[in-house]
Design a protein around this motif. Sequence first.
Motif, PDB file in Angstrom:
ATOM      1  N   LYS A  22      53.111 -27.159  96.907  1.00  0.00           N
ATOM      2  CA  LYS A  22      54.217 -26.340  97.410  1.00  0.00           C
ATOM      3  C   LYS A  22      53.962 -24.854  97.147  1.00  0.00           C
ATOM      4  CE  LYS A  22      59.296 -26.187  97.244  1.00  0.00           C
ATOM      5  NZ  LYS A  22      59.522 -24.809  96.781  1.00  0.00           N
ATOM      6  N   LEU A  23      53.441 -24.541  95.970  1.00  0.00           N
ATOM      7  CA  LEU A  23      53.160 -23.148  95.628  1.00  0.00           C
ATOM      8  C   LEU A  23      52.081 -22.553  96.522  1.00  0.00           C
ATOM      9  CD1 LEU A  23      53.287 -23.417  91.726  1.00  0.00           C
ATOM     10  CD2 LEU A  23      54.965 -22.286  93.207  1.00  0.00           C
ATOM     11  N   ILE A  24      51.090 -23.387  96.886  1.00  0.00           N
ATOM     12  CA  ILE A  24      50.029 -22.908  97.779  1.00  0.00           C
ATOM     13  C   ILE A  24      50.582 -22.698  99.188  1.00  0.00           C
ATOM     14  CG2 ILE A  24      47.855 -23.544  98.895  1.00  0.00           C
ATOM     15  CD1 ILE A  24      47.057 -24.939  96.288  1.00  0.00           C
ATOM     16  N   ILE A  25      51.365 -23.678  99.673  1.00  0.00           N
ATOM     17  CA  ILE A  25      51.940 -23.580 101.018  1.00  0.00           C
ATOM     18  C   ILE A  25      52.842 -22.357 101.135  1.00  0.00           C
ATOM     19  CG2 ILE A  25      53.553 -24.674 102.636  1.00  0.00           C
ATOM     20  CD1 ILE A  25      52.422 -27.374 101.709  1.00  0.00           C
ATOM     21  N   GLU A  26      53.609 -22.080 100.076  1.00  0.00           N
ATOM     22  CA  GLU A  26      54.530 -20.943 100.090  1.00  0.00           C
ATOM     23  C   GLU A  26      53.829 -19.609  99.840  1.00  0.00           C
ATOM     24  OE1 GLU A  26      57.400 -21.955  97.150  1.00  0.00           O
ATOM     25  OE2 GLU A  26      58.532 -23.301  98.482  1.00  0.00           O
ATOM     26  N   GLY A  27      52.547 -19.669  99.490  1.00  0.00           N
ATOM     27  CA  GLY A  27      51.793 -18.445  99.272  1.00  0.00           C
ATOM     28  C   GLY A  27      51.911 -17.870  97.884  1.00  0.00           C
ATOM     29  N   GLN A  28      52.574 -18.596  96.972  1.00  0.00           N
ATOM     30  CA  GLN A  28      52.663 -18.114  95.590  1.00  0.00           C
ATOM     31  C   GLN A  28      51.331 -18.270  94.862  1.00  0.00           C
ATOM     32  OE1 GLN A  28      56.234 -18.935  93.226  1.00  0.00           O
ATOM     33  NE2 GLN A  28      57.119 -19.996  94.997  1.00  0.00           N
ATOM     34  N   LEU A  29      50.533 -19.221  95.324  1.00  0.00           N
ATOM     35  CA  LEU A  29      49.165 -19.369  94.851  1.00  0.00           C
ATOM     36  C   LEU A  29      48.257 -19.263  96.076  1.00  0.00           C
ATOM     37  CD1 LEU A  29      49.467 -22.386  92.351  1.00  0.00           C
ATOM     38  CD2 LEU A  29      49.000 -19.997  91.759  1.00  0.00           C
ATOM     39  N   VAL A  30      47.252 -18.410  95.989  1.00  0.00           N
ATOM     40  CA  VAL A  30      46.347 -18.218  97.128  1.00  0.00           C
ATOM     41  C   VAL A  30      44.905 -18.401  96.666  1.00  0.00           C
ATOM     42  CG1 VAL A  30      47.942 -16.638  98.280  1.00  0.00           C
ATOM     43  CG2 VAL A  30      46.196 -15.729  96.734  1.00  0.00           C
ATOM     44  N   PRO A  31      43.992 -18.686  97.595  1.00  0.00           N
ATOM     45  CA  PRO A  31      42.588 -18.850  97.218  1.00  0.00           C
ATOM     46  C   PRO A  31      42.085 -17.684  96.386  1.00  0.00           C
ATOM     47  CG  PRO A  31      42.903 -19.513  99.486  1.00  0.00           C
ATOM     48  CD  PRO A  31      44.207 -18.924  99.030  1.00  0.00           C
ATOM     49  N   GLY A  32      41.441 -18.013  95.280  1.00  0.00           N
ATOM     50  CA  GLY A  32      40.939 -16.998  94.364  1.00  0.00           C
ATOM     51  C   GLY A  32      41.828 -16.786  93.160  1.00  0.00           C
ATOM     52  N   ASP A  33      43.088 -17.238  93.235  1.00  0.00           N
ATOM     53  CA  ASP A  33      44.001 -17.106  92.094  1.00  0.00           C
ATOM     54  C   ASP A  33      43.558 -17.997  90.939  1.00  0.00           C
ATOM     55  OD1 ASP A  33      45.586 -15.277  93.318  1.00  0.00           O
ATOM     56  OD2 ASP A  33      47.307 -16.605  93.618  1.00  0.00           O
ATOM     57  N   LYS A  34      43.738 -17.485  89.733  1.00  0.00           N
ATOM     58  CA  LYS A  34      43.436 -18.269  88.542  1.00  0.00           C
ATOM     59  C   LYS A  34      44.683 -19.051  88.136  1.00  0.00           C
ATOM     60  CE  LYS A  34      41.605 -17.917  83.836  1.00  0.00           C
ATOM     61  NZ  LYS A  34      41.081 -17.013  82.786  1.00  0.00           N
ATOM     62  N   SER A  57      42.233 -32.946  87.936  1.00  0.00           N
ATOM     63  CA  SER A  57      40.991 -33.639  88.323  1.00  0.00           C
ATOM     64  C   SER A  57      41.057 -34.079  89.775  1.00  0.00           C
ATOM     65  CB  SER A  57      40.761 -34.857  87.415  1.00  0.00           C
ATOM     66  OG  SER A  57      40.546 -34.458  86.085  1.00  0.00           O
ATOM     67  N   ALA A  58      42.209 -34.612  90.185  1.00  0.00           N
ATOM     68  CA  ALA A  58      42.378 -35.056  91.570  1.00  0.00           C
ATOM     69  C   ALA A  58      42.281 -33.883  92.534  1.00  0.00           C
ATOM     70  CB  ALA A  58      43.716 -35.769  91.736  1.00  0.00           C
ATOM     71  N   LEU A  59      42.880 -32.761  92.181  1.00  0.00           N
ATOM     72  CA  LEU A  59      42.851 -31.582  93.039  1.00  0.00           C
ATOM     73  C   LEU A  59      41.450 -30.977  93.108  1.00  0.00           C
ATOM     74  CD1 LEU A  59      46.209 -29.966  91.908  1.00  0.00           C
ATOM     75  CD2 LEU A  59      45.698 -30.821  94.187  1.00  0.00           C
ATOM     76  N   THR A  60      40.720 -31.055  92.012  1.00  0.00           N
ATOM     77  CA  THR A  60      39.344 -30.573  92.007  1.00  0.00           C
ATOM     78  C   THR A  60      38.478 -31.458  92.889  1.00  0.00           C
ATOM     79  OG1 THR A  60      39.611 -29.712  89.765  1.00  0.00           O
ATOM     80  CG2 THR A  60      37.354 -30.012  90.548  1.00  0.00           C
ATOM     81  N   LEU A  61      38.672 -32.769  92.780  1.00  0.00           N
ATOM     82  CA  LEU A  61      37.930 -33.721  93.598  1.00  0.00           C
ATOM     83  C   LEU A  61      38.204 -33.498  95.080  1.00  0.00           C
ATOM     84  CD1 LEU A  61      36.086 -36.254  93.524  1.00  0.00           C
ATOM     85  CD2 LEU A  61      38.164 -37.626  93.502  1.00  0.00           C
ATOM     86  N   ALA A  62      39.436 -33.123  95.408  1.00  0.00           N
ATOM     87  CA  ALA A  62      39.823 -32.897  96.804  1.00  0.00           C
ATOM     88  C   ALA A  62      39.336 -31.555  97.331  1.00  0.00           C
ATOM     89  CB  ALA A  62      41.335 -32.969  96.942  1.00  0.00           C
ATOM     90  N   GLY A  63      38.758 -30.732  96.455  1.00  0.00           N
ATOM     91  CA  GLY A  63      38.272 -29.436  96.906  1.00  0.00           C
ATOM     92  C   GLY A  63      39.332 -28.363  96.948  1.00  0.00           C
ATOM     93  N   ILE A  64      40.479 -28.616  96.296  1.00  0.00           N
ATOM     94  CA  ILE A  64      41.571 -27.644  96.287  1.00  0.00           C
ATOM     95  C   ILE A  64      41.410 -26.657  95.130  1.00  0.00           C
ATOM     96  CG2 ILE A  64      44.081 -27.349  96.258  1.00  0.00           C
ATOM     97  CD1 ILE A  64      42.967 -28.907  98.672  1.00  0.00           C
ATOM     98  N   LEU A  65      40.968 -27.178  93.991  1.00  0.00           N
ATOM     99  CA  LEU A  65      40.732 -26.346  92.812  1.00  0.00           C
ATOM    100  C   LEU A  65      39.245 -26.274  92.511  1.00  0.00           C
ATOM    101  CD1 LEU A  65      43.558 -27.586  90.389  1.00  0.00           C
ATOM    102  CD2 LEU A  65      43.641 -25.686  92.021  1.00  0.00           C
ATOM    103  N   GLU A  66      38.887 -25.255  91.773  1.00  0.00           N
ATOM    104  CA  GLU A  66      37.492 -25.066  91.363  1.00  0.00           C
ATOM    105  C   GLU A  66      37.457 -24.684  89.890  1.00  0.00           C
ATOM    106  OE1 GLU A  66      33.560 -22.541  92.801  1.00  0.00           O
ATOM    107  OE2 GLU A  66      35.572 -21.841  93.354  1.00  0.00           O
ATOM    108  N   VAL A  67      36.681 -25.418  89.112  1.00  0.00           N
ATOM    109  CA  VAL A  67      36.549 -25.125  87.684  1.00  0.00           C
ATOM    110  C   VAL A  67      35.337 -24.226  87.469  1.00  0.00           C
ATOM    111  CG1 VAL A  67      36.198 -26.079  85.386  1.00  0.00           C
ATOM    112  CG2 VAL A  67      37.601 -27.320  87.038  1.00  0.00           C
ATOM    113  N   LYS A  68      35.575 -23.058  86.896  1.00  0.00           N
ATOM    114  CA  LYS A  68      34.483 -22.146  86.559  1.00  0.00           C
ATOM    115  C   LYS A  68      34.343 -22.166  85.048  1.00  0.00           C
ATOM    116  CE  LYS A  68      35.161 -19.118  90.546  1.00  0.00           C
ATOM    117  NZ  LYS A  68      35.398 -17.727  91.021  1.00  0.00           N
ATOM    118  N   HIS A  69      33.294 -22.804  84.580  1.00  0.00           N
ATOM    119  CA  HIS A  69      33.119 -23.003  83.145  1.00  0.00           C
ATOM    120  C   HIS A  69      33.083 -21.667  82.408  1.00  0.00           C
ATOM    121  CE1 HIS A  69      32.567 -27.271  83.624  1.00  0.00           C
ATOM    122  NE2 HIS A  69      31.700 -27.041  84.593  1.00  0.00           N
ATOM    123  N   GLY A  70      33.899 -21.600  81.363  1.00  0.00           N
ATOM    124  CA  GLY A  70      33.991 -20.386  80.577  1.00  0.00           C
ATOM    125  C   GLY A  70      34.961 -19.367  81.138  1.00  0.00           C
ATOM    126  N   GLU A  71      35.472 -19.624  82.343  1.00  0.00           N
ATOM    127  CA  GLU A  71      36.396 -18.674  82.981  1.00  0.00           C
ATOM    128  C   GLU A  71      37.777 -19.277  83.205  1.00  0.00           C
ATOM    129  OE1 GLU A  71      34.921 -16.538  86.376  1.00  0.00           O
ATOM    130  OE2 GLU A  71      32.838 -16.924  85.805  1.00  0.00           O
TER     131      GLU A  71
END
Length: 243
Positions: A22-34, A57-71
Amino acid sequence: MTEFKPIKNKRISESILEQIKKLIIEGQLVPGDKLLTERELSEKLQVSRASVREALSALTLAGILEVKHGEGIYIKRSRPNTVIEPLSFILLLEKDKLQNILEVRKALEVEAAGLAAERCTPGMLQELKTVVEEMEEDLSSGEKAEQLDLRFHLTLAQASQNPLLSRLMNTVQETISQTLRVTRALWLSATSGTTRRLFEEHRDIYLAVAARDRYRARELMYQHLWKVEVELGRLNRNNSEEE
């Protein structure tokens, strides 16, 4: 400021998924946001870290989130060939609703079979044949049954020569794989001769594609998926009666 709400729901990980979606759809979270850390999310949502971890984990698997180790964890920036990825949200939330997933599979794969019969290249036809031959070799052990089943359907979509259809299938392949795992387990435990019958159904679809018979290819794929639906319905009814 991004607002997360405490969760009071039995299906906690799905509620977390819904909130982030919902937050992504509403634009409260956008690509690149931490995203907040696992601990911070747990505190804000008032749920266990295990539930947060499962959802992330599910969202990462779906390609929605990205884990940047150490960041940290970020909303993933879309690549040009991943415009279909929002579908992963829907299917993640529907992963336990096999009926819905099977209906989606029929919508995609019946047409994929027909298009493959019309457009399949010699190379793709050989790939399909190889998968079918490996399926037959695996009949005795069944060790690679699920893997080969998924490979057959993804190859068939690729053979349709429709890049968008192929991408759709690859986008939902994890959900399809989960469906195959569940349906095979249920079906094999309740029905004798299922392994060979499933092989024969895949073989016959391949033969229809090889014969360039688009009508038969579509019909066979429809029947293949319809039988799974019927069998699951029977198993569900039996389970309800036992309860």
